[in-house]
Design a protein around this motif. Structure first.
Motif, mmCIF file in Angstrom:
data_model
loop_
_atom_site.group_PDB
_atom_site.id
_atom_site.type_symbol
_atom_site.label_atom_id
_atom_site.label_comp_id
_atom_site.label_asym_id
_atom_site.label_seq_id
_atom_site.Cartn_x
_atom_site.Cartn_y
_atom_site.Cartn_z
ATOM 1 N N MET A 1 0.887 -1.174 0.000
ATOM 2 C CA MET A 1 0.000 0.000 0.000
ATOM 3 C C MET A 1 0.915 1.212 0.000
ATOM 4 O O MET A 1 1.621 1.468 0.978
ATOM 5 N N GLY B 1 -1.056 -0.812 -4.396
ATOM 6 C CA GLY B 1 -2.309 -0.071 -4.383
ATOM 7 C C GLY B 1 -2.108 1.325 -3.853
ATOM 8 O O GLY B 1 -1.080 1.631 -3.231
ATOM 9 N N ALA B 2 -3.101 2.179 -4.121
ATOM 10 C CA ALA B 2 -3.182 3.524 -3.554
ATOM 11 C C ALA B 2 -2.012 4.410 -3.964
ATOM 12 O O ALA B 2 -1.559 5.247 -3.188
ATOM 13 N N GLY B 3 -1.526 4.233 -5.194
ATOM 14 C CA GLY B 3 -0.467 5.108 -5.673
ATOM 15 C C GLY B 3 0.272 4.541 -6.860
ATOM 16 O O GLY B 3 -0.088 3.486 -7.383
ATOM 17 N N GLU C 1 -9.085 -2.142 -11.296
ATOM 18 C CA GLU C 1 -9.985 -2.281 -10.142
ATOM 19 C C GLU C 1 -11.123 -1.278 -10.208
ATOM 20 O O GLU C 1 -10.911 -0.070 -10.166
ATOM 21 N N LEU D 1 -14.159 -2.425 5.868
ATOM 22 C CA LEU D 1 -13.963 -2.273 4.424
ATOM 23 C C LEU D 1 -14.452 -3.521 3.700
ATOM 24 O O LEU D 1 -14.134 -4.649 4.096
ATOM 25 N N CYS E 1 -13.328 5.473 0.422
ATOM 26 C CA CYS E 1 -13.174 4.122 0.943
ATOM 27 C C CYS E 1 -14.544 3.455 1.060
ATOM 28 O O CYS E 1 -15.442 3.985 1.726
ATOM 29 N N GLY F 1 -12.653 -0.936 0.245
ATOM 30 C CA GLY F 1 -11.465 -0.142 0.557
ATOM 31 C C GLY F 1 -11.333 1.066 -0.340
ATOM 32 O O GLY F 1 -12.329 1.583 -0.872
ATOM 33 N N HIS F 2 -10.095 1.497 -0.537
ATOM 34 C CA HIS F 2 -9.775 2.706 -1.305
ATOM 35 C C HIS F 2 -10.100 2.462 -2.777
ATOM 36 O O HIS F 2 -9.598 1.506 -3.361
ATOM 37 N N ILE F 3 -10.909 3.305 -3.371
ATOM 38 C CA ILE F 3 -11.431 3.020 -4.717
ATOM 39 C C ILE F 3 -11.256 4.188 -5.676
ATOM 40 O O ILE F 3 -11.166 5.343 -5.266
ATOM 41 N N GLY F 4 -11.238 3.847 -6.973
ATOM 42 C CA GLY F 4 -11.333 4.846 -8.032
ATOM 43 C C GLY F 4 -12.800 5.084 -8.364
ATOM 44 O O GLY F 4 -13.694 4.606 -7.665
ATOM 45 N N MET G 1 0.686 4.355 0.161
ATOM 46 C CA MET G 1 0.555 5.489 1.092
ATOM 47 C C MET G 1 1.130 5.169 2.471
ATOM 48 O O MET G 1 1.186 6.042 3.339
HETATM 49 O O1 TUI Z 1 -5.389 0.238 -2.410
HETATM 50 C C1 TUI Z 1 -6.497 -0.239 -2.577
HETATM 51 N N1 TUI Z 1 -7.379 -0.423 -1.575
HETATM 52 C C2 TUI Z 1 -7.146 -0.043 -0.271
HETATM 53 S S1 TUI Z 1 -5.726 0.649 0.344
HETATM 54 C C3 TUI Z 1 -6.431 0.772 1.842
HETATM 55 S S2 TUI Z 1 -5.612 1.482 3.193
HETATM 56 C C4 TUI Z 1 -6.175 3.088 3.001
HETATM 57 N N2 TUI Z 1 -7.064 3.519 3.875
HETATM 58 C C5 TUI Z 1 -7.538 4.771 3.800
HETATM 59 C C6 TUI Z 1 -7.163 5.625 2.782
HETATM 60 C C7 TUI Z 1 -6.299 5.168 1.854
HETATM 61 C C8 TUI Z 1 -5.793 3.879 1.949
HETATM 62 C C9 TUI Z 1 -7.685 0.286 1.827
HETATM 63 N N3 TUI Z 1 -8.055 -0.173 0.637
HETATM 64 N N4 TUI Z 1 -6.897 -0.638 -3.801
HETATM 65 C C10 TUI Z 1 -6.096 -0.424 -4.925
HETATM 66 C C11 TUI Z 1 -6.315 0.916 -5.467
HETATM 67 N N5 TUI Z 1 -5.366 1.682 -5.921
HETATM 68 N N6 TUI Z 1 -7.483 1.556 -5.587
HETATM 69 C C12 TUI Z 1 -7.236 2.765 -6.148
HETATM 70 C C13 TUI Z 1 -5.877 2.821 -6.345
HETATM 71 C C14 TUI Z 1 -5.064 3.850 -6.921
HETATM 72 C C15 TUI Z 1 -5.390 5.190 -6.809
HETATM 73 C C16 TUI Z 1 -4.555 6.150 -7.362
HETATM 74 C C17 TUI Z 1 -3.903 3.470 -7.568
HETATM 75 C C18 TUI Z 1 -3.095 4.420 -8.110
HETATM 76 C C19 TUI Z 1 -3.424 5.739 -8.010
HETATM 77 O O2 TUI Z 1 -2.552 6.583 -8.590
HETATM 78 C C20 TUI Z 1 -2.522 7.918 -8.290
HETATM 79 C C21 TUI Z 1 -1.278 8.444 -8.925
HETATM 80 O O3 TUI Z 1 -0.329 8.676 -8.186
HETATM 81 O O4 TUI Z 1 -1.243 8.497 -10.172
#
Ligand code: TUI
Length: 307
Positions: free
Chosen positions: A71, A95-97, A137, A276, A229, A143-146, A73
């Protein structure tokens, strides 16, 4: 079932377990890998050394390949990026970045790299960076979503890249698997259905919420923070969304949700936990062993695909 993903990851069924923070630990990952899927240990925000231990415990339970989800972040992402190299992990999902800065190092170490992408632009960027496959996805995920849905996102990512695409978000049975393959995916990632796996170590209250959930029982919190989320509707998550409408600040939101994932998964704390969970929860109606979940899913998918 043979696809580019079963070949890439050396697994029997083209299914990856979601990397769910506080949830995807060694017992679940080993059960999914043991059943012929790709088990995943989730880094979440955990210290890298805790994940190293989880990796070793998984190895003690299975000799099948498994992966680690990073993850991005997390304050520990950098350290964990090195742990997966030291431990010779077969593949990493992120994920999340944007994992761009790690890709070269992982590839040099022989690790297959599979980033989650919420859109076509990042998918193309990740392919250029050297990703081996991508997880597209949809917003149905927990969880964290687009913003885009699985149905819209998967075929657009498939058209935009040449690497294999894994569909995620809203897939919990053989129909979802067959539909994903029809959209051009080479595999699926499943999270919510594994919440109801016998081997999943979450608190019984969490499993009960999933099994009892109906189609309208998930809600998205934190949209205004830029990190939306999806979780199960509870008094707490409804109140959060109401506070957001009433104009709380991001700091107030942060204070209300700090530790909420652990409170849900480990403590089953209905009053203060964020459970989540994906929008498909309404379809999950019983606790089953992970291998049964996978076998039923692929038996049904194969039947449907033969028609
Ligand atoms: O990561 C996830 N699901 C998650 S992470 C998580 S822990 C968390 N809790 C609160 C806030 C944030 C995180 C709980 N669930 N899924 C994969 C995912 N990745 N979904 C969306 C993304 C994503 C979003 C932006 C991936 C890349 C992205 O890029 C942005 C950029 O930098 O270009």
């Amino acid at each position: 079932m043979k696809t580019k993903i079963t070949e890439l990851l050396n697994i029997k069924y083209p299914i990856l377990q979601g990397g769910m923070a506080w949830i995807s630990e060694h017992k679940l990952a080993a059960a999914v890998s043991g059943a012929g899927g790709a088990g995943i240990i989730a880094g979440g925000n955990a210290p890298a050394e805790v994940i190293r231990e989880e990796i070793r415990k998984t190895r003690a339970l299975t000799d099948k390949p498994f992966g680690v989800n990073i993850m991005l972040m997390s304050p520990n992402a950098e350290e964990l990026a090195q742990v997966v190299i030291d431990e010779k992990i077969a593949f990493v999902t992120t994920g999340a970045g944007n994992p761009g800065k790690f890709v070269e190092r992982w590839k040099a170490a022989g690790i297959k790299v599979i980033p989650v992408v919420p859109g076509v632009a990042l998918a193309k960027r990740m392919e250029r960076s050297g990703a081996d496959a991508l997880i597209a996805e949809g917003t149905e995920s927990g969880g964290h979503i687009g913003e885009n849905t699985t149905m819209c996102l998967v075929p657009q990512v498939v058209d935009a890249v040449s690497v294999p695409v894994i569909a995620a978000g809203g897939i919990a049975d053989g129909r979802g698997v067959a539909a994903s393959l029809m959209l051009g995916a080479e595999g699926v990632q499943v999270g919510t259905a594994f919440l109801a796996a016998e081997e999943c170590q979450i608190h019984a209250n969490f499993k009960e919420l999933v099994v009892r959930a109906k189609d309208t029982d998930t809600i998205v919190t934190g949209r205004f923070t830029g990190h939306p989320c999806r979780c199960i509707k509870t008094k707490f998550s409804r109140a959060l969304v109401q506070h957001e409408k009433d104009g709380i600040t991001p700091e107030e939101f942060e204070n209300m949700t700090v530790g909420a994932l652990k409170k849900a998964a480990a403590d089953g704390n209905i009053e203060e936990g964020s459970f989540l969970c994906g929008a498909i929860a309404g379809m999950i109606d019983r606790i089953q062993p992970a291998d049964e979940i996978i076998r039923e899913m692929f038996n049904r998918a194969n039947e449907l695909l033969k028609r």
